[in-house]
Each structure stands twice: as C-alpha cells, then as structure tokens.
Design a protein around this motif. Structure first.
Motif, mmCIF file in Angstrom:
data_model
loop_
_atom_site.group_PDB
_atom_site.id
_atom_site.type_symbol
_atom_site.label_atom_id
_atom_site.label_comp_id
_atom_site.label_asym_id
_atom_site.label_seq_id
_atom_site.Cartn_x
_atom_site.Cartn_y
_atom_site.Cartn_z
ATOM 1 N N PHE A 7 0.832 -1.197 0.000
ATOM 2 C CA PHE A 7 0.000 0.000 0.000
ATOM 3 C C PHE A 7 0.875 1.259 0.000
ATOM 4 O O PHE A 7 0.615 2.209 -0.760
ATOM 5 C CB PHE A 7 -0.937 0.000 1.215
ATOM 6 N N GLU A 8 1.898 1.272 0.840
ATOM 7 C CA GLU A 8 2.781 2.436 0.900
ATOM 8 C C GLU A 8 3.531 2.628 -0.414
ATOM 9 O O GLU A 8 3.758 3.763 -0.855
ATOM 10 C CB GLU A 8 3.747 2.279 2.074
ATOM 11 N N GLN A 9 3.900 1.510 -1.048
ATOM 12 C CA GLN A 9 4.547 1.582 -2.359
ATOM 13 C C GLN A 9 3.609 2.204 -3.388
ATOM 14 O O GLN A 9 4.029 3.039 -4.203
ATOM 15 C CB GLN A 9 4.960 0.180 -2.803
ATOM 16 N N HIS A 10 2.324 1.797 -3.356
ATOM 17 C CA HIS A 10 1.345 2.376 -4.285
ATOM 18 C C HIS A 10 1.180 3.874 -4.043
ATOM 19 O O HIS A 10 1.065 4.655 -4.995
ATOM 20 C CB HIS A 10 0.000 1.673 -4.128
ATOM 21 N N CYS A 11 1.159 4.285 -2.791
ATOM 22 C CA CYS A 11 1.024 5.710 -2.478
ATOM 23 C C CYS A 11 2.250 6.484 -2.970
ATOM 24 O O CYS A 11 2.118 7.632 -3.433
ATOM 25 C CB CYS A 11 0.821 5.915 -0.978
ATOM 26 N N GLN A 12 3.437 5.870 -2.886
ATOM 27 C CA GLN A 12 4.637 6.520 -3.402
ATOM 28 C C GLN A 12 4.578 6.638 -4.920
ATOM 29 O O GLN A 12 4.963 7.668 -5.493
ATOM 30 C CB GLN A 12 5.883 5.728 -2.986
ATOM 31 N N THR A 13 4.089 5.576 -5.591
ATOM 32 C CA THR A 13 3.925 5.629 -7.046
ATOM 33 C C THR A 13 2.963 6.745 -7.428
ATOM 34 O O THR A 13 3.190 7.484 -8.395
ATOM 35 C CB THR A 13 3.394 4.279 -7.577
ATOM 36 N N LEU A 14 1.890 6.878 -6.663
ATOM 37 C CA LEU A 14 0.909 7.936 -6.902
ATOM 38 C C LEU A 14 1.538 9.318 -6.700
ATOM 39 O O LEU A 14 1.310 10.246 -7.484
ATOM 40 C CB LEU A 14 -0.280 7.747 -5.965
ATOM 41 N N LYS A 15 2.344 9.443 -5.653
ATOM 42 C CA LYS A 15 3.023 10.717 -5.397
ATOM 43 C C LYS A 15 3.989 11.057 -6.520
ATOM 44 O O LYS A 15 4.080 12.211 -6.962
ATOM 45 C CB LYS A 15 3.755 10.661 -4.064
ATOM 46 N N ASP A 16 4.735 10.038 -7.002
ATOM 47 C CA ASP A 16 5.677 10.269 -8.100
ATOM 48 C C ASP A 16 4.962 10.746 -9.358
ATOM 49 O O ASP A 16 5.500 11.550 -10.126
ATOM 50 C CB ASP A 16 6.452 8.981 -8.409
ATOM 51 N N VAL A 34 1.180 14.421 -5.225
ATOM 52 C CA VAL A 34 0.274 14.421 -4.077
ATOM 53 C C VAL A 34 0.644 13.282 -3.128
ATOM 54 O O VAL A 34 0.693 12.121 -3.536
ATOM 55 C CB VAL A 34 -1.201 14.267 -4.516
ATOM 56 N N GLN A 35 0.924 13.616 -1.866
ATOM 57 C CA GLN A 35 1.147 12.603 -0.834
ATOM 58 C C GLN A 35 -0.218 12.223 -0.260
ATOM 59 O O GLN A 35 -0.838 13.002 0.456
ATOM 60 C CB GLN A 35 2.055 13.159 0.271
ATOM 61 N N PHE A 36 -0.689 11.019 -0.587
ATOM 62 C CA PHE A 36 -2.057 10.632 -0.243
ATOM 63 C C PHE A 36 -2.203 10.237 1.225
ATOM 64 O O PHE A 36 -3.272 10.366 1.813
ATOM 65 C CB PHE A 36 -2.518 9.488 -1.154
ATOM 66 N N ILE A 37 -1.140 9.737 1.834
ATOM 67 C CA ILE A 37 -1.198 9.388 3.252
ATOM 68 C C ILE A 37 -1.008 10.652 4.083
ATOM 69 O O ILE A 37 -0.004 11.347 3.959
ATOM 70 C CB ILE A 37 -0.110 8.354 3.625
ATOM 71 N N ARG A 38 -1.977 10.950 4.939
ATOM 72 C CA ARG A 38 -1.865 12.112 5.825
ATOM 73 C C ARG A 38 -1.168 11.748 7.117
ATOM 74 O O ARG A 38 -0.323 12.477 7.621
ATOM 75 C CB ARG A 38 -3.264 12.697 6.128
ATOM 76 N N ARG A 39 -1.526 10.572 7.658
ATOM 77 C CA ARG A 39 -0.942 10.162 8.931
ATOM 78 C C ARG A 39 -1.091 8.657 9.107
ATOM 79 O O ARG A 39 -2.129 8.087 8.787
ATOM 80 C CB ARG A 39 -1.657 10.881 10.088
ATOM 81 N N HIS A 40 -0.028 8.026 9.622
ATOM 82 C CA HIS A 40 -0.066 6.607 9.981
ATOM 83 C C HIS A 40 0.015 6.518 11.493
ATOM 84 O O HIS A 40 0.959 7.020 12.099
ATOM 85 C CB HIS A 40 1.091 5.866 9.322
ATOM 86 N N ARG A 41 -0.987 5.863 12.103
ATOM 87 C CA ARG A 41 -1.038 5.737 13.556
ATOM 88 C C ARG A 41 -0.892 4.257 13.930
ATOM 89 O O ARG A 41 -1.890 3.554 14.108
ATOM 90 C CB ARG A 41 -2.361 6.289 14.092
ATOM 91 N N PRO A 42 0.347 3.767 14.045
ATOM 92 C CA PRO A 42 0.562 2.337 14.312
ATOM 93 C C PRO A 42 -0.098 1.863 15.606
ATOM 94 O O PRO A 42 -0.572 0.725 15.678
ATOM 95 C CB PRO A 42 2.092 2.222 14.403
ATOM 96 N N GLY A 43 -0.116 2.708 16.641
ATOM 97 C CA GLY A 43 -0.720 2.310 17.913
ATOM 98 C C GLY A 43 -2.198 2.003 17.789
ATOM 99 O O GLY A 43 -2.734 1.138 18.495
ATOM 100 N N ASP A 44 -2.875 2.729 16.890
ATOM 101 C CA ASP A 44 -4.313 2.522 16.649
ATOM 102 C C ASP A 44 -4.568 1.631 15.448
ATOM 103 O O ASP A 44 -5.721 1.375 15.106
ATOM 104 C CB ASP A 44 -5.018 3.868 16.434
ATOM 105 N N GLN A 45 -3.493 1.214 14.772
ATOM 106 C CA GLN A 45 -3.590 0.419 13.537
ATOM 107 C C GLN A 45 -4.483 1.111 12.513
ATOM 108 O O GLN A 45 -5.396 0.516 11.946
ATOM 109 C CB GLN A 45 -4.113 -0.982 13.845
#
Length: 203
Positions: free
Chosen positions: A84-93, A97-108
């Motif tokens: 998923f993160e790779q796809h978001c990077q491809t989209l940004k490239d 546009v950076q599509f991920i605003r925030r990743h909250r690992p504690g809340d998954q």
C-alpha cells in the motif's frame, strides 16, 4: 478504475496508466460489484492488487472509513502495508500528491488526505472487527486463515453499513478447493447473482 480526482482540483490521474496492472488485476480493480474475489495461484500478484484496491476504494469513498484485513497482523505489516505504501509513493511520483496524511501504528490506522482511511487488523482479532462501521472491507488469503470463513463472514458483513460510491467487500486469496469464500462466490456466479464478481488468474 480510470481517471480519478484525488483532492478537489489538485490532481486528476488515470490509475490504470499510473500502475499498469496486468489484465486480470485490472479486471478485479475496475469492477464496481459489491462483492469481488481475486482468486489466483502463486505469483499472480494478488496481494499487490488487493493493496491497490484498498487505495482505489479509499480514493472513491472520500471521507468514509474502511477495513484492511489479513491472516495475521504480522503479514499485514510485513507484506500488505508495504505494498500500500509503495502504491502511495507511485501515486506521489505521478502526481506530486502525498495521499497518506498520517499513519497511527498504535491505533492500527492510516488516515488519508481526502478524509478517508482504514483500520488494519489480522483475522486473529476477529472479535474486535465486529465493532466497526465502514464503507468497504479488503481481505487477504481468507481461504488459508485459521479462522473459519463463516466466522469471518459473520464478523465482517455487518460492518459494511456506511454508504459510498464503492461500497462492499474485496477478497484476494489462493484457492484451497471449492470451499469457504471460493464456494460462495462460485455458487453466486452460477446463479448470476447481481453484485458478485470473480476473477480467476492461474499461476
């Protein structure tokens, strides 16, 4: 799948052109059926396609939550979320546009710039899945989970109660005989039930 608006008028992008899925992946991703299955052998790109399907659903269902489920949380973190993160990077490239605003690992949870986002969990936490209300669910390798498919279905189906343009359930799995979700999709395909769509991709 086609051209989509990422955030207001800031980025219009053709996802097929950007990601270049193979034909079977594209058929799965382009379907707007409420229940979709990508059934494929080893090396067919199921997990890659499912992670991209998560991105497509998040883009289409602006402001609406989803669920991304795997056999275990370990598999999600090691295999599916990196896709998923790779796809978001491809989209940004492709768009800037950076599509991920925030990743909250504690809340998954992963929050996205269009107000959508998703919670990720493994099937071993099936009891905790029931509490959510979402627009879409994506599930990986359900036919090889230690949790019975009936239990997964009882937990997951009622969570899909938020209306949206691409509401529903996406499943990617290797075959394990004509049982479980595979049989359910097979039976609906024989009956030509509206809203059920299957893509088969041999190794």
């Amino acid at each position: 799948m086609g051209a989509v608006d990422l955030q207001g008028d800031t980025a219009i992008v053709d996802l097929i052109e950007v990601f270049k899925p193979h034909r079977k992946q594209a058929e799965f991703l382009a379907s707007m059926a409420r229940n979709r299955l990508f059934l494929g052998g080893r090396g067919t790109g199921k997990s890659w396609a499912l992670a991209l399907d998560v991105l497509v659903s998040a883009i289409h269902n602006q402001g609406r939550p989803g669920l991304f489920l795997g056999r275990t949380e370990g598999e999600l973190k090691q295999n599916l979320l990196p896709y998923f993160e790779q796809h978001c990077q491809t989209l940004k490239d492709a768009t800037g546009v950076q599509f991920i605003r925030r990743h909250r690992p504690g809340d998954q949870m992963i929050d996205l710039i269009n107000g959508s986002g998703f919670i990720y969990k493994g099937f071993e936490n099936i009891a905790k899945i029931r509490m959510h209300s979402v627009c879409w669910v994506a599930m990986d390798e359900v036919e090889h989970s230690r949790v019975a498919h009936e239990e997964i279905l009882r937990a997951v189906k009622p969570t899909i109660r938020v209306l949206g343009p691409r509401q529903g359930l996406a499943v990617a799995s290797s075959p394990n005989g004509l049982v479980g979700f595979t049989k359910q999709f097979y039976d609906h395909q024989l009956r030509r039930t509206p809203g059920w769509y299957t893509v088969r991709c041999p190794s």
